[in-house]
Design an enzyme around this catalytic site. Structure first.
Site, PDB file in Angstrom:
ATOM      1  N   CYS A  50      11.619  39.259 -53.289  1.00 30.56           N
ATOM      2  CA  CYS A  50      12.526  38.328 -52.626  1.00 30.56           C
ATOM      3  C   CYS A  50      12.126  38.053 -51.182  1.00 30.56           C
ATOM      4  CB  CYS A  50      13.957  38.859 -52.672  1.00 30.56           C
ATOM      5  SG  CYS A  50      14.181  40.476 -51.928  1.00 30.56           S
ATOM      6  N   HIS A  95      -3.630  44.671 -43.786  1.00 29.37           N
ATOM      7  CA  HIS A  95      -2.344  44.045 -44.137  1.00 29.37           C
ATOM      8  C   HIS A  95      -1.755  44.694 -45.383  1.00 29.37           C
ATOM      9  CE1 HIS A  95       0.712  40.939 -44.601  1.00 29.37           C
ATOM     10  NE2 HIS A  95       0.377  40.875 -45.879  1.00 29.37           N
TER      11      HIS A  95
END
Length: 424
Positions: A50, A95
């Protein structure tokens, strides 16, 4: 050389919730995207939650970054391009490691993201999309996240999305003792929210889910009561706190529905927290009197107030992640040494033999067998002594020398040498 990692995606850092919910791809489109990007020898993995959607790809070609970006925008629309970020090579590895360690999450240190990344990895493996280098990268990321969990207070000090929602509810009601909770949805986030609310003093938990059996299972875990999904409106009359976590493509709690329950509720405050993307609660609901509705972006404001308490743990975690990234890069370099060393020695042997044959052919008197052996041994010894130091250095790959293989390949003109801009 091992192919570089590329990641293209968007997250709560770059896109508001209305943009993120458009890129939340259904399972069949995720599968199609992975099949397109994981054509051998390339590998691909998609993280879709989400709060972030990221496509990780390993493969050959200088256009890999553009192909990855095109594939992701093509899946949901080119107008999403302004919200996308991308990383390549070691920046992409860093990352990923930060994402897995929950250093890039909306709620710093929340534990759900690691499970979501592992689920994405398992999906990619089932589809045959994560096989070699990509599988090694993610295995290293999981190891790094585990180290962060065990060696820092980040996970223990963190506030999850669910507990942040509880903190907001406490603020609205000045405590939750004796309150009734309605959970709309029966997944992991609903369970976490229910446990946090019970710990905060909630007296009764109702669980509504489209699959009634799942509602019953969660209600049993929380010692609550399962209710049919089509009776949700009755539950809205009873509830003080409503937590929504479904995967519905459309809102399940509308302004019209909430308006009808205000009178029978006798205008008691109603707290709605929407943890779903796409949203379960229509934004217009928050305009109603006595109704407090918040979505995941609103929760970020609560989280921001708690960042100072976790800053020290996050700082230590960043150091550990950097160490683990460096470890992975060194290990990858070690794997890359074998072809570089093999190419280097093969090139040297080719030159030695070519020059030796040329020299012998220019002699006026043929060499005897013993003389040929002496010359052969001498030229081999020269090559071995010349290559001894480079070979030792390449095998050692000391800290800070992760680019040594690339440098050696370029210096000696080997096939693995990185090409400069403009080279064909």
């Amino acid at each position: 050389m091992s192919p570089p990692l590329v990641v293209v995606g968007l997250s709560h850092h770059t896109a508001p919730i209305d943009v993120r919910e458009r890129l939340l791809l259904p399972d069949d489109r995720q599968t199609d995207l992975l099949h397109v990007m994981a054509q051998a020898p390339s590998e691909a993995l998609l993280i879709s939650t989400c709060n972030r959607v990221e496509l990780y790809v390993v493969g050959p070609g200088t256009d890999l970054h553009e192909r990855t970006r095109t594939a992701l925008t093509g899946a949901a629309g080119n107008d999403l391009a302004p919200y996308l970020y991308s990383h390549q090579g070691e920046a992409a590895v860093l990352h990923l490691f930060r994402v897995a360690a929950s250093l890039d999450s909306m709620v710093l240190g929340e534990p759900q993201i690691l499970g979501q990344v592992k689920d994405a990895f398992e999906q990619a493996q089932r589809l045959g999309a994560a096989r070699g280098e990509l599988a090694r990268i993610f295995a290293a990321a999981f190891g790094s996240a585990k180290r962060v969990r065990s060696e820092t207070e980040l996970g223990r000090a963190a506030t999850s999305m669910a507990s942040a929602a509880v903190e907001m509810a406490r603020h609205i009601f000045d405590g939750l003792d004796g309150k009734t909770v309605l959970l709309v949805g029966a997944g992991e986030m609903a369970e976490l929210s229910g446990k946090h609310l019970i710990s905060a003093g909630a007296a009764k938990v109702l669980v509504a889910n489209r699959t009634f059996e799942r509602a019953e299972a969660l209600a049993a875990t929380l010692r609550g009561q399962a209710v049919p999904f089509d009776r949700m409106e009755e539950c809205l009359v009873l509830a003080d706190v409503v937590v929504c976590t479904t995967a519905s493509p459309r809102p399940v709690i509308t302004k019209e529905k909430v308006s009808r329950v205000l009178k029978p509720r006798k205008h008691r405050p109603l707290f709605l927290v929407d943890l779903a993307v796409p949203r379960d609660v229509e934004p217009e609901v928050q305009r109603l009197d006595g109704v407090y509705a918040f979505d995941v972006d609103d929760i970020q404001k609560v989280v921001a107030e708690n960042q100072a308490a976790r800053a020290a743990a996050a700082g230590r975690a960043e150091v550990l992640v950097a160490e683990e990234v460096a470890r992975y890069i060194r290990q990858r370099a070690v794997r890359d040494q074998v072809p570089v060393l093999a190419q280097l020695r093969a090139r040297a042997e080719q030159i030695r033999r070519s020059e030796l044959e040329r020299a012998i052919s220019n002699l006026s008197v043929p060499l005897s067998a013993d003389q040929a052996k002496v010359i052969e041994a001498m030229t081999s010894a020269i090559v071995n002594k010349m290559l001894h130091q480079p070979t030792a250095k390449l095998r050692a790959v000391q800290a800070g020398e992760s680019e040594l293989a690339d440098a050696a390949a370029e210096l000696f003109g080997l096939d693995g040498a990185p090409r400069k801009a403009g080279e064909g």
